[in-house]
Structure formats: C-alpha cells, structure tokens
Design a protein around this motif. Structure first.
Motif, PDB file in Angstrom:
ATOM      1  N   ASN A  59     -14.860  14.492 -41.392  1.00  0.00           N
ATOM      2  CA  ASN A  59     -13.993  15.599 -41.020  1.00  0.00           C
ATOM      3  C   ASN A  59     -12.708  15.106 -40.384  1.00  0.00           C
ATOM      4  OD1 ASN A  59     -14.766  18.443 -41.444  1.00  0.00           O
ATOM      5  ND2 ASN A  59     -16.718  17.766 -40.562  1.00  0.00           N
ATOM      6  N   ALA A  74     -19.501  16.512 -37.113  1.00  0.00           N
ATOM      7  CA  ALA A  74     -18.679  17.673 -36.729  1.00  0.00           C
ATOM      8  C   ALA A  74     -17.774  17.277 -35.570  1.00  0.00           C
ATOM      9  CB  ALA A  74     -19.569  18.846 -36.327  1.00  0.00           C
ATOM     10  N   CYS A  98     -22.559  21.336 -37.149  1.00  0.00           N
ATOM     11  CA  CYS A  98     -21.365  22.154 -36.930  1.00  0.00           C
ATOM     12  C   CYS A  98     -21.202  22.406 -35.438  1.00  0.00           C
ATOM     13  CB  CYS A  98     -21.441  23.482 -37.692  1.00  0.00           C
ATOM     14  SG  CYS A  98     -22.922  24.452 -37.377  1.00  0.00           S
ATOM     15  N   THR A 105     -23.110  24.521 -30.739  1.00  0.00           N
ATOM     16  CA  THR A 105     -23.535  23.543 -31.736  1.00  0.00           C
ATOM     17  C   THR A 105     -24.577  24.172 -32.646  1.00  0.00           C
ATOM     18  OG1 THR A 105     -25.175  22.699 -30.145  1.00  0.00           O
ATOM     19  CG2 THR A 105     -23.096  21.485 -30.326  1.00  0.00           C
ATOM     20  N   SER A 125     -23.176  26.525 -40.289  1.00  0.00           N
ATOM     21  CA  SER A 125     -21.816  26.838 -39.851  1.00  0.00           C
ATOM     22  C   SER A 125     -21.854  27.857 -38.723  1.00  0.00           C
ATOM     23  CB  SER A 125     -20.980  27.375 -41.014  1.00  0.00           C
ATOM     24  OG  SER A 125     -21.415  28.644 -41.398  1.00  0.00           O
ATOM     25  N   CYS A 150     -18.959  30.100 -35.750  1.00  0.00           N
ATOM     26  CA  CYS A 150     -17.579  30.424 -35.406  1.00  0.00           C
ATOM     27  C   CYS A 150     -17.582  31.443 -34.268  1.00  0.00           C
ATOM     28  CB  CYS A 150     -16.891  31.003 -36.642  1.00  0.00           C
ATOM     29  SG  CYS A 150     -15.216  31.615 -36.392  1.00  0.00           S
ATOM     30  N   THR A 190     -23.289  32.804 -36.838  1.00  0.00           N
ATOM     31  CA  THR A 190     -23.930  31.603 -37.392  1.00  0.00           C
ATOM     32  C   THR A 190     -24.374  31.884 -38.827  1.00  0.00           C
ATOM     33  OG1 THR A 190     -26.056  32.314 -36.442  1.00  0.00           O
ATOM     34  CG2 THR A 190     -24.785  30.697 -35.192  1.00  0.00           C
ATOM     35  N   ASN A 206     -20.427  28.747 -45.306  1.00  0.00           N
ATOM     36  CA  ASN A 206     -19.472  28.890 -44.199  1.00  0.00           C
ATOM     37  C   ASN A 206     -19.389  30.343 -43.764  1.00  0.00           C
ATOM     38  OD1 ASN A 206     -17.701  28.021 -42.272  1.00  0.00           O
ATOM     39  ND2 ASN A 206     -15.955  27.769 -43.625  1.00  0.00           N
ATOM     40  N   ASP A 249     -16.824  26.873 -49.675  1.00  0.00           N
ATOM     41  CA  ASP A 249     -16.033  27.107 -48.461  1.00  0.00           C
ATOM     42  C   ASP A 249     -15.333  28.449 -48.592  1.00  0.00           C
ATOM     43  OD1 ASP A 249     -15.086  26.519 -45.926  1.00  0.00           O
ATOM     44  OD2 ASP A 249     -13.389  25.320 -46.637  1.00  0.00           O
TER      45      ASP A 249
END
Length: 415
Positions: free
Chosen positions: A97, A139, A182, A194, A224, A226, A236, A266, A308
C-alpha cells in the motif's frame, strides 16, 4: 459560543468554523457539496445565516468572500498532465500500500519486507524506516488531516502507532488472533480501527494504546472498514457477504446489511454520512442508506468481481473497478452507469477519484495505472514503467501528484 476563525476547505468545498465553548476550542463544518460556478453567493450566505447562529450579520461579508474563493478554485480546470518524476527502490519485497499525508509533502509505503517507510515526496529521500513488525505490513495510514502519526497493520496480528516526525513507535496494539488487513483513524485522530482475518474489528485509543472495544458479529474475515466523517459510526465489510454499521460511542452494531452473494471487497461512507457503498465478489456494488441500513440500489454491469469501489469527495459519484478489466462511474442519485472505462489489459484492483472529482485513477495487473476523464470516458494518460502489477495508487490532496506502488518492489512518483 464565540467564533474564533474560519478555515477554508477546497475538497470537498466547505468552511470550517473554529469556535470557543466553555473554554474549549471546537470545530464544525459547513459543507457546500452542491456548490457550482452558477451558485449565487448572496443567496447562499443568507441561507447560512438562517441555519448557523455563529454566522452573524457582521460575518456575512467574510463568508461571502470565502464562497467566492471556493468558486474560483472550482473554475480552475483540472487539465494537469502528469510527468514521471522518480522511481524509488522502496523495498526489497513487493509493496502492499501507499498513502499521502494531507500536505502531500510526505508519503508512506508498506511492504512484504515487514517495514513501512516514510518518504519526502519532493526529493524522494527516505525519512524513516518503521521497523518492528514480524510479518507483512499490509495496511497503512496517516492520521490525516494532522499527519503527525502513522498506523501500520501487519500479518503478525498487531497494529503499531508511530510518530511521523521521528519514526518512534508509540504503541503496539495486541489482541487480534489473526492477520490485520485493514485499518483507519477516526477523523478526530483519537481512535484507530483495525479489521482482521479473525472475523473481528477492534477500536484502539491513540493516546493510551489500550483496546477500547472488540466489534464481533461477522462470521468471516473483516476485509475493509471506514469511519464516517463525523467519526460517530464505523462500517465494516466481510468475507461473510455482509456489511455492518457500528455506533462508535456505544460499540453496538446498528445494522447488518444483507444482500450480497459474495465477499465484500471494499466499503465506504459518502461525505455527508447518508450513504454507504459496498463492492463485492458477486460482481455488483450496492448502495445503502446509512440511517436505516436499507439497500437503496444495486449497481450492475461488471462481468467479474468488483475489486474496489469509492465515492468522489462530494458523494455524488461512485467509481468501481473490476476483474473484468473495466471501471465504471455511476451516479449516486440516479444509480445509472454514466461511463464505462475500457483500456486495461487485465484486472483493475484499485480506483480513486481526483480531489476535484473530474478524473479517475486506476491501477491494474497490466503493470499500468491510467487516468480517465469521467465525462467522456477517455483515457487521458497511461502511467507506464512498472515491471509488475500495480497494487496501489493515490492522489495527493491537491490532485497534482500521484504515487503508484507495485509488486516490482518500487513506487513511482508522478507530478
């Protein structure tokens, strides 16, 4: 409440209000996600004054001036053509990454060689090697917008928190029973989330290094995650075909989003926290209402796995990348496919919008990254030179620099 100062945010357009309340300095943002060159600044300021008590008549001219600045920025056409700047022999094994800090002055690379490296963007000088993990560093993230901390998640089941200035390790977060794949900082930079192959996500306290909570409920790997822009919710995505929305304060699962027939590649919130997009190995994307957890739309058209997916910064467009060798841009409101991007020879594993939202960047197994115009679908540039597949590609915040990271152990800087 007493207003101290305004901060301008170009991408997405908005104004940050810094104010004092009971002796504490706080911030709130006014977003202009629908701002165009045709927007009447006087009408917009009048609307703001009605809804925001901090904006009084005496501040109206200041706010109007900021709106005009944002419109001027929008008027600058995004015609930037990228030139190859330098290749960095970044690692002795493939990269996993790459990530920029908010200023774009520094970036980081993670690798199978168990390290994360911090680089000066302009000179290509290595500033720090973050050593200590005992397996692949998979990650990585800066705590943007601050950019003073770095988190690294590893196949050694730990996450480490580092000082971006000195390279010193502040904390090692231990507790996962399998690889961490991630991670993300919350916007306030007080928590790190995490996600792991052990089917759980964890929240960690940045200050103390202590585990805050374990979010359980998925029955397979969490691939993934966010935070939303408020930092009060986490989403998640898992190999169990589901997406989960979590309340950060109570650590409770608010909704389980069921509907995909394959593992989730994602997940992402849009800017105003109303929508979530998920990409899946079932060849589709789904759009979900963050408040209710209901599926709003299924975005179809790809003939292979969706690897993605992302929103543009305004949350009005969605881009998808697929193993079928194409990328697509959809409207987040009409859910229609606006354009299909064809040209890669092989699967596309990463996709991202430019900060301005007028370009899309893709990375493929054909050893190229490509820059696309989202209006016409034309390929504007092919970024060539890597000798193996490209795993990662990112824009800086201004949109005038790109980093590509490859299985060939190098990263390339494009300006």
């Amino acid at each position: 409440m007493r207003l101290k100062r305004f901060l301008l945010r170009y991408y997405p357009p908005g104004i940050i209000l810094e104010y004092e309340q009971r002796g504490n300095v706080r911030t709130k943002s006014i977003d202009f996600l629908d701002l165009t060159l045709e927007t009447n600044p006087d009408e917009l300021v009048a609307e703001i004054k009605k809804s925001e008590p901090l904006i009084t008549e005496s501040r109206a001219d200041q706010v109007k001036e900021l709106v005009l600045q944002l419109q001027q920025k929008q008027a600058q056409q995004d015609h930037h053509r990228f030139c190859f700047c330098k290749e960095l022999k970044a690692h002795i094994l493939p990269l996993t990454n790459v990530a920029f800090d908010k200023s774009g002055l520094r970036f980081i690379t993670g690798s199978y060689d168990r390290t994360c490296r911090v680089w000066d963007t302009a000179s290509g000088t290595e500033l720090h090697t973050l050593q200590g993990h005992r397996n692949v560093v998979y990650a990585i993230a800066f705590n943007n917008p601050y950019g003073d901390k770095i988190a690294t998640g590893s196949f050694d089941k730990t996450c480490k928190l580092w000082c971006a200035e000195t390279g010193k390790c502040f904390h090692t977060f231990r507790g996962h029973m399998a690889e961490i794949v991630c991670l993300a900082f919350n916007p306030q930079s007080t928590l790190v989330a995490t996600g792991s192959m052990d089917s759980s996500a964890k929240l960690w306290d940045v200050e103390t290094g202590k585990e805050v909570s374990t979010l359980t409920g998925h029955t397979a790997e969490v691939l993934s995650l966010c935070f939303n822009t408020l930092g009060n919710q986490l989403v998640t995505g898992s190999c169990d075909h589901t997406v989960a929305i979590w309340d950060v304060a109570s650590k409770r699962r608010l909704h389980t989003l069921i509907g995909h027939m394959g593992e989730i590649s994602n997940v992402q919130f849009n800017w105003d926290c109303t929508l979530i997009v998920s990409g899946s190995m079932d060849k589709t994307c789904k759009l979900w209402a963050a408040g209710s957890g209901k599926c709003v739309a299924t975005l179809t058209g790809h003939t292979e796995e969706v690897l993605d997916v992302c929103f543009d910064l305004r949350g009005q467009l969605i881009a998808t990348a697929s193993a079928d060798g194409t990328a697509r841009v959809f409207s987040a409101t009409t859910h229609k496919c606006l354009v299909t991007l064809r040209g890669h020879d092989g699967e596309i594993s990463k996709i991202c919008f430019s900060p301005q939202g007028s370009r899309v960047l893709t990375a493929g197994s054909d050893k190229t990254a490509r820059l696309w115009d989202i209006q016409s679908g034309a390929c504007l540039q092919v970024l060539e030179g890597h000798t193996d597949e490209i795993f990662s590609c990112v824009f800086n915040y201004e949109g005038d620099a790109i980093i590509t990271g490859s299985k060939d152990n190098t990263c390339r800087v494009w300006h």
